[in-house]
Scaffold this motif. Structure first.
Motif, PDB file in Angstrom:
ATOM      1  N   PRO A   9       0.830  -1.204   0.000  1.00  0.00           N
ATOM      2  CA  PRO A   9       0.000   0.000   0.000  1.00  0.00           C
ATOM      3  C   PRO A   9       0.866   1.257   0.000  1.00  0.00           C
ATOM      4  O   PRO A   9       1.899   1.291   0.669  1.00  0.00           O
ATOM      5  CB  PRO A   9      -0.787  -0.094   1.315  1.00  0.00           C
ATOM      6  CG  PRO A   9      -0.569  -1.448   1.868  1.00  0.00           C
ATOM      7  CD  PRO A   9       0.538  -2.098   1.132  1.00  0.00           C
ATOM      8  N   GLY A  10       0.439   2.258  -0.742  1.00  0.00           N
ATOM      9  CA  GLY A  10       1.164   3.541  -0.741  1.00  0.00           C
ATOM     10  C   GLY A  10       2.071   3.710  -1.928  1.00  0.00           C
ATOM     11  O   GLY A  10       2.280   4.816  -2.419  1.00  0.00           O
ATOM     12  N   ILE A  11       2.617   2.594  -2.439  1.00  0.00           N
ATOM     13  CA  ILE A  11       3.647   2.729  -3.469  1.00  0.00           C
ATOM     14  C   ILE A  11       3.084   3.346  -4.745  1.00  0.00           C
ATOM     15  O   ILE A  11       3.720   4.207  -5.367  1.00  0.00           O
ATOM     16  CB  ILE A  11       4.316   1.363  -3.737  1.00  0.00           C
ATOM     17  CG1 ILE A  11       5.148   0.981  -2.496  1.00  0.00           C
ATOM     18  CG2 ILE A  11       5.206   1.413  -4.990  1.00  0.00           C
ATOM     19  CD1 ILE A  11       5.817  -0.353  -2.552  1.00  0.00           C
ATOM     20  N   ALA A 101       7.958   4.241  10.619  1.00  0.00           N
ATOM     21  CA  ALA A 101       6.593   4.567  10.195  1.00  0.00           C
ATOM     22  C   ALA A 101       6.037   3.475   9.294  1.00  0.00           C
ATOM     23  O   ALA A 101       6.781   2.812   8.571  1.00  0.00           O
ATOM     24  CB  ALA A 101       6.570   5.918   9.471  1.00  0.00           C
ATOM     25  N   GLY A 102       4.739   3.309   9.354  1.00  0.00           N
ATOM     26  CA  GLY A 102       4.068   2.312   8.523  1.00  0.00           C
ATOM     27  C   GLY A 102       2.607   2.681   8.389  1.00  0.00           C
ATOM     28  O   GLY A 102       2.205   3.799   8.753  1.00  0.00           O
ATOM     29  N   PRO A 103       1.795   1.770   7.860  1.00  0.00           N
ATOM     30  CA  PRO A 103       0.373   2.059   7.672  1.00  0.00           C
ATOM     31  C   PRO A 103      -0.275   2.542   8.976  1.00  0.00           C
ATOM     32  O   PRO A 103      -0.016   1.990  10.045  1.00  0.00           O
ATOM     33  CB  PRO A 103      -0.201   0.705   7.234  1.00  0.00           C
ATOM     34  CG  PRO A 103       0.966   0.024   6.565  1.00  0.00           C
ATOM     35  CD  PRO A 103       2.183   0.450   7.343  1.00  0.00           C
ATOM     36  N   PRO A 118       7.515  13.097   0.821  1.00  0.00           N
ATOM     37  CA  PRO A 118       6.298  12.293   0.580  1.00  0.00           C
ATOM     38  C   PRO A 118       6.618  10.931  -0.038  1.00  0.00           C
ATOM     39  O   PRO A 118       5.909   9.955   0.220  1.00  0.00           O
ATOM     40  CB  PRO A 118       5.470  13.164  -0.388  1.00  0.00           C
ATOM     41  CG  PRO A 118       6.394  14.212  -0.900  1.00  0.00           C
ATOM     42  CD  PRO A 118       7.451  14.410   0.145  1.00  0.00           C
ATOM     43  N   ILE A 119       7.684  10.863  -0.811  1.00  0.00           N
ATOM     44  CA  ILE A 119       8.050   9.573  -1.418  1.00  0.00           C
ATOM     45  C   ILE A 119       8.427   8.576  -0.314  1.00  0.00           C
ATOM     46  O   ILE A 119       7.962   7.427  -0.301  1.00  0.00           O
ATOM     47  CB  ILE A 119       9.189   9.751  -2.446  1.00  0.00           C
ATOM     48  CG1 ILE A 119       8.680  10.598  -3.626  1.00  0.00           C
ATOM     49  CG2 ILE A 119       9.729   8.390  -2.914  1.00  0.00           C
ATOM     50  CD1 ILE A 119       9.684  10.824  -4.748  1.00  0.00           C
ATOM     51  N   TYR A 120       9.252   9.014   0.636  1.00  0.00           N
ATOM     52  CA  TYR A 120       9.621   8.109   1.736  1.00  0.00           C
ATOM     53  C   TYR A 120       8.396   7.723   2.563  1.00  0.00           C
ATOM     54  O   TYR A 120       8.267   6.570   2.997  1.00  0.00           O
ATOM     55  CB  TYR A 120      10.674   8.753   2.650  1.00  0.00           C
ATOM     56  CG  TYR A 120      11.942   9.138   1.926  1.00  0.00           C
ATOM     57  CD1 TYR A 120      12.554   8.254   1.036  1.00  0.00           C
ATOM     58  CD2 TYR A 120      12.531  10.377   2.111  1.00  0.00           C
ATOM     59  CE1 TYR A 120      13.709   8.609   0.358  1.00  0.00           C
ATOM     60  CE2 TYR A 120      13.696  10.741   1.443  1.00  0.00           C
ATOM     61  CZ  TYR A 120      14.269   9.856   0.561  1.00  0.00           C
ATOM     62  OH  TYR A 120      15.411  10.210  -0.108  1.00  0.00           O
ATOM     63  N   ALA A 121       7.494   8.680   2.775  1.00  0.00           N
ATOM     64  CA  ALA A 121       6.295   8.388   3.568  1.00  0.00           C
ATOM     65  C   ALA A 121       5.443   7.328   2.874  1.00  0.00           C
ATOM     66  O   ALA A 121       5.075   6.315   3.476  1.00  0.00           O
ATOM     67  CB  ALA A 121       5.477   9.666   3.777  1.00  0.00           C
ATOM     68  N   CYS A 124       6.718   3.567   2.667  1.00  0.00           N
ATOM     69  CA  CYS A 124       6.588   2.678   3.833  1.00  0.00           C
ATOM     70  C   CYS A 124       5.127   2.521   4.232  1.00  0.00           C
ATOM     71  O   CYS A 124       4.835   1.940   5.287  1.00  0.00           O
ATOM     72  CB  CYS A 124       7.445   3.177   4.989  1.00  0.00           C
ATOM     73  SG  CYS A 124       6.914   4.738   5.672  1.00  0.00           S
ATOM     74  N   GLY A 125       4.216   3.044   3.416  1.00  0.00           N
ATOM     75  CA  GLY A 125       2.786   2.833   3.677  1.00  0.00           C
ATOM     76  C   GLY A 125       2.191   3.818   4.668  1.00  0.00           C
ATOM     77  O   GLY A 125       1.026   3.707   5.048  1.00  0.00           O
TER      78      GLY A 125
END
Ligand SMILES: *Cc1c(COP(=O)(O)O)cnc(C)c1O
Length: 361
Positions: A9-11, A101-103, A118-121, A124-125
């Motif tokens: 998720p997130g990618i 950090a994660g979901p 924002p890319i790093y955030a 990691c979801g």
């Protein structure tokens, strides 16, 4: 068919990072002022140290970076055991996000913050929490108001990119003091060496358990092509990051170049002085022709135009003249262009071209 294959998720929320352009179609000799690179290049000592590694490229590099960490420790008066080195400071920032950090968690940064945050955030979801700035400057009150039990990381570049502004040590300390228990304040010091007398947050890292500092060899050291950065923080955080860091994340030439570069303080002193001189000259000259900028503490200025259309037209004119600046609409600054402080000749060319542009309107 493999419809079941899905990334984490997130990618898919990540917009690809766009680096500064380095060419203009049809132009041979361009002046690249789009990536905040050092106009004076790299220290000779660093280049020579890199070349001397040519005979050992078949060997794996050391995994603990002890020689580079020792050099950083000596030059910056920090504890080498609490230094971690990465393939650019970007790798360190990414490790922080992965580790903490994660979901369901929030990674916080500000309105015009560096576009890698924002890319790093997302990678990691975690949720990216974007907080407003005040007049293109980090607003500590707004950050504190946005904090919650979900806040895990707060990324602040000081000086900031692309605005060039910075906040004072007292403001940073106030932020660190009032963060929720589970949050880490990450001070991204990519441009810290350009600021005379600024400790990049080192004393705060020493005094607290929730502050982490990152630094890079890509800017004042002129080693963007080698990919080296470092982080300094509380021992427990360093220990966590080292567990997930790739053991051979830095190459033999990169380690050698960075070690020589950090010791060559004569070169960096010269770069700091030249940068400040031409940055202030550039800002003043542009202001005189109706292009203001905030006081910059870094190696670029954020030139402000009347509106997005004028900024775009000026960018097109500069390209026509073979000069590449950085449009920053994606940073929420469509009426601005970020311009790296080059050497004397580069600064004079930019001012000449922008004056031409202004005069033609
Ligand atoms: C250039 C820059 C960096 C450096 O990234 P590296 O991975 O070390 O090359 C980090 N943060 C900000 C805000 C930058 O502008």
């Amino acid at each position: 068919m493999a419809d079941g294959i899905k990334p984490q998720p997130g990618i898919m929320d990540i917009a690809l990072y766009k680096g500064g352009a380095s060419s203009v179609a049809g132009k041979e000799n361009v002046l690249k002022l789009s990536s905040n690179e050092n106009p004076l290049g790299t220290s000779d000592a660093a280049k020579e140290a890199m070349i001397r590694t040519a005979h050992m490229l078949h060997r794996y590099p050391p995994t603990d970076h002890s020689a580079l960490r020792a050099a950083i420790g000596e030059v910056w008066d920090v504890d080498p055991d609490r230094v971690i080195c990465g393939a650019g400071s970007g790798e360190i920032l990414k490790l922080l996000a992965e580790a903490y950090a994660g979901p369901g968690d929030e990674v916080m940064f500000t309105e015009h913050g560096f576009s890698m945050y924002p890319i790093y955030a997302h990678a990691c979801g975690a949720t990216a929490r974007v907080v407003p700035e005040r007049e293109r400057t980090v607003d500590v009150d707004a950050l504190l108001a946005a904090c919650s039990a979900k806040t895990k990381l707060v990324f602040i570049a000081n000086p900031a990119n692309p605005t060039g502004t910075m906040i004072g040590a007292a403001e940073i300390a106030r932020l660190a003091d009032a963060l929720p228990d589970q949050a880490i304040l990450v001070l991204d010091g990519a441009y810290a060496e350009f600021v005379d007398g600024y400790d990049a947050g080192l004393s705060l890292v020493e005094a607290r358990q929730n502050v982490f500092m990152t630094r890079t060899f890509s800017k004042i050291y002129g080693l963007g092509g080698m990919r080296v950065g470092w982080g300094y923080g509380p021992q427990p955080i360093i220990d966590v990051l080292n567990r997930i860091r790739g053991p051979f994340n830095l190459s033999v030439p990169a380690l050698a170049a960075a070690e020589a570069a950090v010791r060559d303080t004569e070169f960096t002193d010269k770069c700091r002085i030249e940068n400040a001189k031409w940055r202030d000259w550039l800002a003043t000259a542009l202001a005189e022709i109706g292009v203001p900028s905030d006081t910059s503490t870094a190696n670029f200025i954020l030139a402000r135009f009347a509106d997005a259309a004028e900024a775009e037209a000026c960018d097109a004119h500069l390209r026509e003249e073979g000069i590449i600046a950085r449009p920053v609409a994606s940073y929420g600054l469509p009426h601005c262009l970020r311009i790296t402080v080059g050497d004397e000749s580069a600064c004079r060319q930019v001012v000449h071209a922008i004056a031409q542009f202004k005069g033609s309107r």
